[in-house]
Write a protein that holds these residues in place. Sequence first.
Motif, PDB file in Angstrom:
ATOM      1  N   GLU A   7       6.276  11.248 -15.628  1.00 14.36           N
ATOM      2  CA  GLU A   7       7.527  10.462 -15.698  1.00 14.36           C
ATOM      3  C   GLU A   7       8.591  11.031 -14.760  1.00 14.36           C
ATOM      4  O   GLU A   7       9.398  10.296 -14.190  1.00 14.36           O
ATOM      5  CB  GLU A   7       8.021  10.360 -17.137  1.00 14.36           C
ATOM      6  N   HIS A   8       8.574  12.341 -14.596  1.00 21.33           N
ATOM      7  CA  HIS A   8       9.484  12.999 -13.666  1.00 21.33           C
ATOM      8  C   HIS A   8       9.180  12.514 -12.232  1.00 21.33           C
ATOM      9  O   HIS A   8      10.094  12.129 -11.480  1.00 21.33           O
ATOM     10  CB  HIS A   8       9.278  14.512 -13.803  1.00 21.33           C
ATOM     11  N   LEU A   9       7.903  12.517 -11.871  1.00 19.48           N
ATOM     12  CA  LEU A   9       7.504  12.072 -10.528  1.00 19.48           C
ATOM     13  C   LEU A   9       7.863  10.603 -10.312  1.00 19.48           C
ATOM     14  O   LEU A   9       8.276  10.202  -9.228  1.00 19.48           O
ATOM     15  CB  LEU A   9       6.001  12.291 -10.329  1.00 19.48           C
ATOM     16  N   ARG A  10       7.738   9.807 -11.368  1.00 22.62           N
ATOM     17  CA  ARG A  10       8.049   8.383 -11.254  1.00 22.62           C
ATOM     18  C   ARG A  10       9.545   8.202 -10.943  1.00 22.62           C
ATOM     19  O   ARG A  10       9.936   7.410 -10.090  1.00 22.62           O
ATOM     20  CB  ARG A  10       7.676   7.658 -12.552  1.00 22.62           C
ATOM     21  N   ARG A  11      10.380   8.976 -11.654  1.00 25.07           N
ATOM     22  CA  ARG A  11      11.829   8.835 -11.436  1.00 25.07           C
ATOM     23  C   ARG A  11      12.232   9.335 -10.050  1.00 25.07           C
ATOM     24  O   ARG A  11      13.109   8.769  -9.405  1.00 25.07           O
ATOM     25  CB  ARG A  11      12.597   9.556 -12.544  1.00 25.07           C
ATOM     26  N   VAL A  12      11.572  10.380  -9.592  1.00 22.15           N
ATOM     27  CA  VAL A  12      11.843  10.863  -8.226  1.00 22.15           C
ATOM     28  C   VAL A  12      11.465   9.767  -7.215  1.00 22.15           C
ATOM     29  O   VAL A  12      12.208   9.486  -6.271  1.00 22.15           O
ATOM     30  CB  VAL A  12      11.071  12.175  -7.962  1.00 22.15           C
ATOM     31  N   LEU A  13      10.318   9.146  -7.438  1.00 18.94           N
ATOM     32  CA  LEU A  13       9.851   8.086  -6.531  1.00 18.94           C
ATOM     33  C   LEU A  13      10.849   6.931  -6.481  1.00 18.94           C
ATOM     34  O   LEU A  13      11.230   6.457  -5.403  1.00 18.94           O
ATOM     35  CB  LEU A  13       8.487   7.572  -7.008  1.00 18.94           C
ATOM     36  N   ILE A  14      11.280   6.475  -7.658  1.00 23.02           N
ATOM     37  CA  ILE A  14      12.205   5.336  -7.686  1.00 23.02           C
ATOM     38  C   ILE A  14      13.533   5.739  -7.031  1.00 23.02           C
ATOM     39  O   ILE A  14      14.139   4.964  -6.289  1.00 23.02           O
ATOM     40  CB  ILE A  14      12.433   4.850  -9.140  1.00 23.02           C
ATOM     41  N   THR A  15      13.977   6.976  -7.284  1.00 22.14           N
ATOM     42  CA  THR A  15      15.230   7.453  -6.707  1.00 22.14           C
ATOM     43  C   THR A  15      15.163   7.477  -5.181  1.00 22.14           C
ATOM     44  O   THR A  15      16.079   7.020  -4.495  1.00 22.14           O
ATOM     45  CB  THR A  15      15.546   8.871  -7.235  1.00 22.14           C
ATOM     46  N   GLU A  16      14.055   7.982  -4.648  1.00 25.15           N
ATOM     47  CA  GLU A  16      13.960   8.126  -3.184  1.00 25.15           C
ATOM     48  C   GLU A  16      13.663   6.808  -2.481  1.00 25.15           C
ATOM     49  O   GLU A  16      14.207   6.532  -1.419  1.00 25.15           O
ATOM     50  CB  GLU A  16      12.802   9.068  -2.822  1.00 25.15           C
ATOM     51  N   VAL A  17      12.731   6.021  -3.043  1.00 24.98           N
ATOM     52  CA  VAL A  17      12.198   4.851  -2.338  1.00 24.98           C
ATOM     53  C   VAL A  17      12.852   3.555  -2.801  1.00 24.98           C
ATOM     54  O   VAL A  17      12.927   2.592  -2.043  1.00 24.98           O
ATOM     55  CB  VAL A  17      10.654   4.759  -2.542  1.00 24.98           C
ATOM     56  N   GLY A  18      13.293   3.512  -4.064  1.00 27.09           N
ATOM     57  CA  GLY A  18      13.791   2.262  -4.621  1.00 27.09           C
ATOM     58  C   GLY A  18      12.661   1.357  -5.075  1.00 27.09           C
ATOM     59  O   GLY A  18      12.846   0.152  -5.245  1.00 27.09           O
ATOM     60  N   CYS A  19      11.471   1.942  -5.280  1.00 29.54           N
ATOM     61  CA  CYS A  19      10.320   1.163  -5.747  1.00 29.54           C
ATOM     62  C   CYS A  19      10.581   0.670  -7.177  1.00 29.54           C
ATOM     63  O   CYS A  19      10.952   1.464  -8.041  1.00 29.54           O
ATOM     64  CB  CYS A  19       9.091   2.068  -5.728  1.00 29.54           C
ATOM     65  N   PRO A  20      10.422  -0.628  -7.460  1.00 28.47           N
ATOM     66  CA  PRO A  20      10.663  -1.111  -8.825  1.00 28.47           C
ATOM     67  C   PRO A  20       9.771  -0.414  -9.848  1.00 28.47           C
ATOM     68  O   PRO A  20       8.567  -0.251  -9.608  1.00 28.47           O
ATOM     69  CB  PRO A  20      10.321  -2.602  -8.753  1.00 28.47           C
ATOM     70  N   VAL A  21      10.369  -0.015 -10.965  1.00 32.70           N
ATOM     71  CA  VAL A  21       9.625   0.729 -11.987  1.00 32.70           C
ATOM     72  C   VAL A  21       8.369  -0.022 -12.408  1.00 32.70           C
ATOM     73  O   VAL A  21       7.325   0.575 -12.679  1.00 32.70           O
ATOM     74  CB  VAL A  21      10.542   1.062 -13.186  1.00 32.70           C
ATOM     75  N   LYS A  22       8.461  -1.349 -12.429  1.00 39.74           N
ATOM     76  CA  LYS A  22       7.338  -2.175 -12.899  1.00 39.74           C
ATOM     77  C   LYS A  22       6.095  -2.018 -12.019  1.00 39.74           C
ATOM     78  O   LYS A  22       4.976  -2.220 -12.484  1.00 39.74           O
ATOM     79  CB  LYS A  22       7.789  -3.647 -12.898  1.00 39.74           C
ATOM     80  N   VAL A  23       6.283  -1.674 -10.749  1.00 37.41           N
ATOM     81  CA  VAL A  23       5.118  -1.621  -9.848  1.00 37.41           C
ATOM     82  C   VAL A  23       4.810  -0.190  -9.384  1.00 37.41           C
ATOM     83  O   VAL A  23       4.174   0.004  -8.353  1.00 37.41           O
ATOM     84  CB  VAL A  23       5.297  -2.577  -8.642  1.00 37.41           C
TER      85      VAL A  23
END
Length: 498
Positions: free
Chosen positions: A93-109
């Motif tokens: 979940e930590h990696l997911r939040r870092v990813l969304i923060t950096e890239v703006g990738c929608p959480v759903k995908v």
Amino acid sequence: MTSVQDETGVLAGDERMLIDGELQHTSSGATFDVIHPASEEVAGQATDGTVADMERAIGAARRAFDETDWSRDLDFRYHCLTQLHEAFERNKEHLRRVLITEVGCPVKVTGSQIESPIEEVRHWAEHGKNFEYLADNGVHDTPMGPARRKIHYEPVGVVGAITPWNVPFYLNVAETVPALMAGNTVVLKPAQLTPWSGSEYGRIVAEETDIPAGVFNVVVSNANEVGAALSGDPRVDMITFTGSTATGRAILAAGAPTVKKTLLELGGKSAHIVLDDADFTMALPMAALMACVMSGQSCILPSRILLPRSRYDEGIEIMKNMMENFPVGDPWDPNNMQGPQISQGQREKVLGLIKSGIDSGARLVTGGGIPEHLPKGYYVQPTLLADVDPNSQVAQEEIFGPVLSVIPYDTDDEAIAIANNSIYGLSGEVSGGDVDRALEVAKRMRTGNVTINGKSHFGIGSPFGGTKQSGLGYRNGEEGYKEYLEAKTIGMPDTAAL
Ligand code: NAD
């Protein structure tokens, strides 16, 4: 410093890089900002590594390869990569939040960018454990009598891994984990826009695995010359790279003096040939969706849609409806499926290419600008261009935005010629009611991969690579593992035990 701003939103990643087993800042203390593309705000900093830092990391990887038994101790590597898989699971979940923060990738995908690569670590650990590193090649007649030949698959040595920003955690894993499991040591250089997907990987290796000092290093930097220092260093045996074709050419040139083994996964401008007997209601909503989900920031995206003139207007209407109703917005909101472009620069590039398409005679069917309800964040409207000239800039250049270019055709031969009219050859897609006919069309597309009727070619078990200027070599599958191994043939007396 890792700081959690709240439990569910923007999360600053670790600023530090990993060199020779130590998490560290660059000696000057210089940092650069990481921007959250959905808010345009600074989410935190990353250390700004230098060429000197890169040279230390390469030295550490060289020593670890030459002076430790990492390359020979398969059981230990399996142990370490199993630990890494478990550690990634704990940090998911930590990696997911870092990813969304950096890239703006929608959480759903985010599944394909977090769950899939974590699973791939387990896959490569098992694959590497069961791989036959000494294979019997049979007995061969030679002028000196019969010779048994064995093929010893052995690691290449020090592998430099250079990654792009569009799917950063996935590609950091895809480029490094098979290399490590095959017995190489690695220096990873993540992209400037996504340093934390790399620095968090380094932190997890240092804090939660037994991977020895120097075996895995991450050098974070805001400067292209730090990647160039990796690709030109004579102590590096192989470069594995994913990114633009322009940078791929520079990496090939930098490796030429030492004839460096080079694995390149580069840009694409894939075509989707929609045959006249295709089920448009299946094929075309999916085509529009694929253009939007990663904001078009996907190398394999079929961004040129080739429609038969007999069903041209019908096809355009279906994609227009899908795009006009596509949920674009805050990537933290699970209802949204398209987030922002990663940066202001990328948004300007996308809008510029849309304009160039219109200037060259394309018809703007929908989109073309910034969504009115999203004044903050680097968003672009889902955009459909019709009547696109196949030779125009918008049909030839990779856009990396939520943009589809529609081109009409009259015959299958003409569609294939338009699809192949590209310097790229990464992927392709064919939709058609008669699967045998679709397969014949797929076989004639000069690309590394083709999807027919939405059945994806992409997966860990099958080789993936581009032809023409889309790359050299393969990821995934047996071919992808062997990229990180040299095949040494050993001729020996036939009496040797098998
Ligand atoms: P990029 O080529 O600008 O940068 C990629 C990496 O190369 C970054 O880490 C960058 O710092 C580094 N770099 C830049 N100049 C360098 C040099 N001279 N020597 C060594 N390293 C250097 O690409 P990008 O904009 O980050 O990513 C988007 C591109 O990646 C697109 O073209 C996309 O198609 C491609 N891509 C391809 C695949 C694939 O599998 N074929 C997958 C994802 C992305």
